[in-house]
Design a protein around this motif. Structure first.
Motif, PDB file in Angstrom:
ATOM      1  N   ILE A  94       0.840  -1.195   0.000  1.00 34.68           N
ATOM      2  CA  ILE A  94       0.000   0.000   0.000  1.00 34.68           C
ATOM      3  C   ILE A  94       0.880   1.251   0.000  1.00 34.68           C
ATOM      4  O   ILE A  94       1.672   1.475   0.921  1.00 34.68           O
ATOM      5  CB  ILE A  94      -0.931   0.027   1.234  1.00 34.68           C
ATOM      6  CG1 ILE A  94      -1.756  -1.264   1.324  1.00 34.68           C
ATOM      7  CG2 ILE A  94      -1.826   1.266   1.172  1.00 34.68           C
ATOM      8  CD1 ILE A  94      -2.661  -1.519   0.155  1.00 34.68           C
ATOM      9  N   GLY A  95       0.748   2.060  -1.033  1.00 38.75           N
ATOM     10  CA  GLY A  95       1.450   3.337  -1.079  1.00 38.75           C
ATOM     11  C   GLY A  95       0.681   4.381  -0.286  1.00 38.75           C
ATOM     12  O   GLY A  95      -0.529   4.533  -0.469  1.00 38.75           O
ATOM     13  N   ILE A  96       1.374   5.084   0.593  1.00 32.46           N
ATOM     14  CA  ILE A  96       0.743   6.088   1.451  1.00 32.46           C
ATOM     15  C   ILE A  96       1.303   7.459   1.106  1.00 32.46           C
ATOM     16  O   ILE A  96       2.527   7.663   1.105  1.00 32.46           O
ATOM     17  CB  ILE A  96       0.984   5.775   2.942  1.00 32.46           C
ATOM     18  CG1 ILE A  96       0.453   4.374   3.272  1.00 32.46           C
ATOM     19  CG2 ILE A  96       0.313   6.820   3.824  1.00 32.46           C
ATOM     20  CD1 ILE A  96       0.643   3.976   4.719  1.00 32.46           C
ATOM     21  N   THR A  97       0.422   8.398   0.795  1.00 28.35           N
ATOM     22  CA  THR A  97       0.888   9.746   0.457  1.00 28.35           C
ATOM     23  C   THR A  97       1.415  10.444   1.708  1.00 28.35           C
ATOM     24  O   THR A  97       0.830  10.318   2.785  1.00 28.35           O
ATOM     25  CB  THR A  97      -0.221  10.581  -0.193  1.00 28.35           C
ATOM     26  OG1 THR A  97      -1.323  10.711   0.719  1.00 28.35           O
ATOM     27  CG2 THR A  97      -0.713   9.924  -1.475  1.00 28.35           C
ATOM     28  N   PRO A  98       2.523  11.172   1.594  1.00 29.87           N
ATOM     29  CA  PRO A  98       3.167  11.745   2.775  1.00 29.87           C
ATOM     30  C   PRO A  98       2.446  12.973   3.305  1.00 29.87           C
ATOM     31  O   PRO A  98       1.699  13.647   2.587  1.00 29.87           O
ATOM     32  CB  PRO A  98       4.559  12.117   2.248  1.00 29.87           C
ATOM     33  CG  PRO A  98       4.305  12.461   0.808  1.00 29.87           C
ATOM     34  CD  PRO A  98       3.249  11.477   0.355  1.00 29.87           C
ATOM     35  N   ILE A 117       8.781  16.062   4.970  1.00 34.70           N
ATOM     36  CA  ILE A 117       7.663  15.137   4.988  1.00 34.70           C
ATOM     37  C   ILE A 117       7.687  14.379   6.311  1.00 34.70           C
ATOM     38  O   ILE A 117       8.728  14.270   6.966  1.00 34.70           O
ATOM     39  CB  ILE A 117       7.689  14.151   3.798  1.00 34.70           C
ATOM     40  CG1 ILE A 117       8.881  13.203   3.882  1.00 34.70           C
ATOM     41  CG2 ILE A 117       7.666  14.892   2.479  1.00 34.70           C
ATOM     42  CD1 ILE A 117       8.796  12.056   2.898  1.00 34.70           C
ATOM     43  N   TRP A 118       6.517  13.867   6.723  1.00 33.97           N
ATOM     44  CA  TRP A 118       6.443  13.091   7.946  1.00 33.97           C
ATOM     45  C   TRP A 118       5.251  12.141   7.840  1.00 33.97           C
ATOM     46  O   TRP A 118       4.533  12.161   6.847  1.00 33.97           O
ATOM     47  CB  TRP A 118       6.321  14.000   9.177  1.00 33.97           C
ATOM     48  CG  TRP A 118       5.055  14.819   9.247  1.00 33.97           C
ATOM     49  CD1 TRP A 118       4.710  15.872   8.450  1.00 33.97           C
ATOM     50  CD2 TRP A 118       3.974  14.644  10.159  1.00 33.97           C
ATOM     51  NE1 TRP A 118       3.480  16.379   8.814  1.00 33.97           N
ATOM     52  CE2 TRP A 118       3.003  15.645   9.860  1.00 33.97           C
ATOM     53  CE3 TRP A 118       3.723  13.751  11.205  1.00 33.97           C
ATOM     54  CZ2 TRP A 118       1.805  15.749  10.574  1.00 33.97           C
ATOM     55  CZ3 TRP A 118       2.527  13.868  11.910  1.00 33.97           C
ATOM     56  CH2 TRP A 118       1.589  14.862  11.589  1.00 33.97           C
ATOM     57  N   MET A 119       5.052  11.316   8.861  1.00 31.49           N
ATOM     58  CA  MET A 119       3.980  10.344   8.805  1.00 31.49           C
ATOM     59  C   MET A 119       3.483  10.022  10.206  1.00 31.49           C
ATOM     60  O   MET A 119       4.264   9.900  11.151  1.00 31.49           O
ATOM     61  CB  MET A 119       4.475   9.053   8.134  1.00 31.49           C
ATOM     62  CG  MET A 119       3.419   7.988   7.957  1.00 31.49           C
ATOM     63  SD  MET A 119       1.946   8.552   7.058  1.00 31.49           S
ATOM     64  CE  MET A 119       2.656   9.134   5.509  1.00 31.49           C
ATOM     65  N   LEU A 120       2.160   9.903  10.347  1.00 27.56           N
ATOM     66  CA  LEU A 120       1.555   9.440  11.591  1.00 27.56           C
ATOM     67  C   LEU A 120       1.650   7.919  11.659  1.00 27.56           C
ATOM     68  O   LEU A 120       1.333   7.231  10.682  1.00 27.56           O
ATOM     69  CB  LEU A 120       0.088   9.857  11.656  1.00 27.56           C
ATOM     70  CG  LEU A 120      -0.194  11.327  11.962  1.00 27.56           C
ATOM     71  CD1 LEU A 120      -1.643  11.655  11.635  1.00 27.56           C
ATOM     72  CD2 LEU A 120       0.092  11.629  13.424  1.00 27.56           C
ATOM     73  N   LEU A 129       7.127  13.060  -1.757  1.00 23.50           N
ATOM     74  CA  LEU A 129       6.216  14.163  -2.060  1.00 23.50           C
ATOM     75  C   LEU A 129       6.392  14.648  -3.491  1.00 23.50           C
ATOM     76  O   LEU A 129       5.415  14.975  -4.169  1.00 23.50           O
ATOM     77  CB  LEU A 129       6.443  15.321  -1.080  1.00 23.50           C
ATOM     78  CG  LEU A 129       5.545  16.536  -1.265  1.00 23.50           C
ATOM     79  CD1 LEU A 129       4.080  16.181  -1.010  1.00 23.50           C
ATOM     80  CD2 LEU A 129       5.967  17.671  -0.316  1.00 23.50           C
ATOM     81  N   HIS A 130       7.625  14.686  -3.929  1.00 24.67           N
ATOM     82  CA  HIS A 130       7.919  15.169  -5.279  1.00 24.67           C
ATOM     83  C   HIS A 130       8.286  13.979  -6.162  1.00 24.67           C
ATOM     84  O   HIS A 130       9.304  13.323  -5.944  1.00 24.67           O
ATOM     85  CB  HIS A 130       9.058  16.185  -5.251  1.00 24.67           C
ATOM     86  CG  HIS A 130       8.746  17.402  -4.446  1.00 24.67           C
ATOM     87  ND1 HIS A 130       7.952  18.424  -4.909  1.00 24.67           N
ATOM     88  CD2 HIS A 130       9.100  17.743  -3.182  1.00 24.67           C
ATOM     89  CE1 HIS A 130       7.836  19.359  -3.974  1.00 24.67           C
ATOM     90  NE2 HIS A 130       8.521  18.970  -2.918  1.00 24.67           N
ATOM     91  N   MET A 131       7.446  13.699  -7.143  1.00 24.61           N
ATOM     92  CA  MET A 131       7.668  12.579  -8.041  1.00 24.61           C
ATOM     93  C   MET A 131       7.137  12.950  -9.416  1.00 24.61           C
ATOM     94  O   MET A 131       6.003  13.406  -9.544  1.00 24.61           O
ATOM     95  CB  MET A 131       6.970  11.318  -7.495  1.00 24.61           C
ATOM     96  CG  MET A 131       7.210  10.085  -8.323  1.00 24.61           C
ATOM     97  SD  MET A 131       6.816   8.502  -7.483  1.00 24.61           S
ATOM     98  CE  MET A 131       5.392   8.908  -6.516  1.00 24.61           C
ATOM     99  N   THR A 132       7.950  12.773 -10.417  1.00 18.36           N
ATOM    100  CA  THR A 132       7.508  13.074 -11.770  1.00 18.36           C
ATOM    101  C   THR A 132       6.577  11.980 -12.263  1.00 18.36           C
ATOM    102  O   THR A 132       6.536  10.873 -11.715  1.00 18.36           O
ATOM    103  CB  THR A 132       8.696  13.189 -12.734  1.00 18.36           C
ATOM    104  OG1 THR A 132       9.321  11.898 -12.857  1.00 18.36           O
ATOM    105  CG2 THR A 132       9.715  14.206 -12.232  1.00 18.36           C
ATOM    106  N   GLU A 133       5.853  12.287 -13.315  1.00 15.09           N
ATOM    107  CA  GLU A 133       4.970  11.293 -13.903  1.00 15.09           C
ATOM    108  C   GLU A 133       5.764  10.090 -14.397  1.00 15.09           C
ATOM    109  O   GLU A 133       5.337   8.935 -14.238  1.00 15.09           O
ATOM    110  CB  GLU A 133       4.184  11.918 -15.047  1.00 15.09           C
ATOM    111  CG  GLU A 133       3.153  10.983 -15.675  1.00 15.09           C
ATOM    112  CD  GLU A 133       2.369  11.680 -16.765  1.00 15.09           C
ATOM    113  OE1 GLU A 133       2.368  11.142 -17.884  1.00 15.09           O
ATOM    114  OE2 GLU A 133       1.788  12.740 -16.486  1.00 15.09           O
TER     115      GLU A 133
END
Length: 259
Positions: free
Chosen positions: A6-10, A19-22, A41-45
């Motif tokens: 599962i990919g989780i958006t930051p 960036i951080w995560m709960l 957070l920053h990813m190209t197409e």
């Protein structure tokens, strides 16, 4: 069979530029049988195309307000800070989920994002744009381990089928909310003052979103844990399924709605 990934958006900390995560976002997926992985957070197409087939589902987290540009409005003074990078990343990922029928779960901002991208609109601030006498508490204080208000779970929806209860006590931490629900979504839960608190896309394998924060309450509420379990089960169904063929991008950030 491998566990679903599962990919989780930051989350984004503007003050620390980090960036951080709960932990709850990660731990709930792990306890539901999946492997949680935080996305950059920053990813190209092009970068996303290279890695997207490694994931079986995506979780859209809370955070800053949705940019009103996503639903065709100008930012008002009552709107809080936005994060353009998060809007851009999540627009790209949700477009992929929608066009390839990839399971997606939105939490709080995640519901607002999905609704905006699918042609719905938002209240930029509930108190400012929708004053309601005797309104329930939508912006509670920490810790988020108590019931702020109750939601009506709508019969005939998959949320009702999964939980089996007509009412659910929830925590709440949002000042924005769905104003006009997208025609591509169907409500599954309503707050005491009539706000959409959960919705799903009936034409998709699993695209759900809730306004409250089960990543806090799942540890003591089995009903909230059931949401993560159902999501992870849907993602697990893709593990041995053939990969969908690549499709060209079907969105333009800030100007075209999905659906």
């Amino acid at each position: 069979m491998r566990k679903p990934r599962i990919g989780i958006t930051p989350l984004w900390d503007e003050e620390k530029k980090s960036i951080w995560m709960l932990p709850g976002y990660m731990d709930s997926i792990r306890e539901a049988g999946g492997i949680p992985l935080i996305l950059p957070l920053h990813m190209t197409e092009e970068e996303f195309v290279e890695v997207r087939d490694d994931f079986d589902g995506f979780l859209f987290t809370g955070g800053q307000d949705i940019s009103p540009a996503l639903y065709g409005e100008k930012k008002k003074a009552c709107c809080g800070p936005v994060c353009e990078a998060k809007d851009t990343l999540e627009t790209m990922i949700f477009s992929y989920c929608w066009s390839h029928d990839v399971p997606a779960l939105g939490i709080c901002r995640g519901l607002e994002l999905m609704n905006a991208l699918l042609g719905g609109t938002l209240y930029q601030d509930i108190d400012e744009e929708r004053p309601f006498l005797h309104a329930p508490e939508h912006t509670m204080s920490f810790a988020y381990d108590w019931t702020a208000h109750f939601n009506h779970i709508l019969e005939g929806t998959p949320l009702y089928a999964r939980l089996g209860v007509p009412m659910l006590g929830v925590n709440s931490l949002h000042h924005q909310a769905v104003k006009k629900l997208s025609d591509s979504l169907v409500p599954m839960a309503m707050s005491e003052d009539g706000l959409v608190e959960a919705a799903y896309a009936p034409e998709k394998r699993f695209i759900w979103a809730v306004q409250w924060h089960p990543e806090y309450s799942y540890v003591y509420d089995g009903l909230d844990m059931a949401i993560f379990e159902y999501f992870t089960e849907a993602a697990a169904d893709r593990v041995d399924a053939p990969v969908s063929p690549s499709l060209p991008p079907d969105y333009t950030f800030g100007s075209k709605k999905l659906g």
